[in-house]
Design an enzyme around this catalytic site. Sequence first.
Site, mmCIF file in Angstrom:
data_model
loop_
_atom_site.group_PDB
_atom_site.id
_atom_site.type_symbol
_atom_site.label_atom_id
_atom_site.label_comp_id
_atom_site.label_asym_id
_atom_site.label_seq_id
_atom_site.Cartn_x
_atom_site.Cartn_y
_atom_site.Cartn_z
ATOM 1 N N PRO A 119 0.777 -1.251 0.000
ATOM 2 C CA PRO A 119 0.000 0.000 0.000
ATOM 3 C C PRO A 119 0.806 1.298 0.000
ATOM 4 O O PRO A 119 0.787 2.063 0.970
ATOM 5 C CB PRO A 119 -0.816 -0.143 1.286
ATOM 6 C CG PRO A 119 0.076 -0.919 2.198
ATOM 7 C CD PRO A 119 0.767 -1.908 1.301
ATOM 8 N N CYS A 120 1.467 1.583 -1.099
ATOM 9 C CA CYS A 120 2.235 2.819 -1.182
ATOM 10 C C CYS A 120 1.331 4.053 -1.127
ATOM 11 O O CYS A 120 1.811 5.153 -0.838
ATOM 12 C CB CYS A 120 3.133 2.833 -2.418
ATOM 13 S SG CYS A 120 2.318 2.423 -3.946
ATOM 14 N N HIS A 121 0.030 3.874 -1.341
ATOM 15 C CA HIS A 121 -0.891 4.998 -1.196
ATOM 16 C C HIS A 121 -0.971 5.466 0.255
ATOM 17 O O HIS A 121 -1.402 6.581 0.525
ATOM 18 C CB HIS A 121 -2.284 4.632 -1.724
ATOM 19 C CG HIS A 121 -2.948 3.503 -1.005
ATOM 20 N ND1 HIS A 121 -2.659 2.176 -1.294
ATOM 21 C CD2 HIS A 121 -3.854 3.487 -0.003
ATOM 22 C CE1 HIS A 121 -3.387 1.402 -0.499
ATOM 23 N NE2 HIS A 121 -4.108 2.172 0.295
#
Length: 186
Positions: free
Chosen positions: A154-156
């Site tokens: 989850p780089c968001h």
Amino acid sequence: MTVSPDLDARFREAAADAGLLDAAYDLTDSPIGTLLVAATDRGLCRISFFPDVESTRERLAHDFGPRVLRAAKPVDRARKELDEYFAGRRTVFDVDLDLRAIPEFHVQVLRELAQVPYGQVTTYGTLAKRVGHPSAARAVGTVMNRNRIPIVLPCHRVIGANGKLVGYAGGLDVKERLLRLEGALL
């Protein structure tokens, strides 16, 4: 000679079932647009926003081997988990990941990234500290930019030190939508 779509689909699925593929991919619709989802026999290896199928297929062949076909069955589990995530019924992904051909530092950062809980955010600097390189916030940003498996890794959930949304391969509007879905932004 023209091959019927049914015969073509059966051929692709038979190749996948027989273990003849180095990587399989398929397109899936999502609330944030069409995604290309790819997997190897080891696990999920790529999720692409705005998929350029030809260049992604070439990248898969480069990273995993030349036998790359569009086949739905090998990516069904990942697609199901993504559908559950977008429907708000999944907060943790269980699908296996294939992180081959990724530099070791990147793998360290991605493994730490995977520990950021649903609905929470962290900063590039915090991730850098967690992997033992406190001055490597920019390098962590590069890892996020090259993340092959966004959403699942989850780089968001990574924001700037000032609390602002910065950089996202899917676009800042998609990053914001994912964080709103998770309740990290009101």
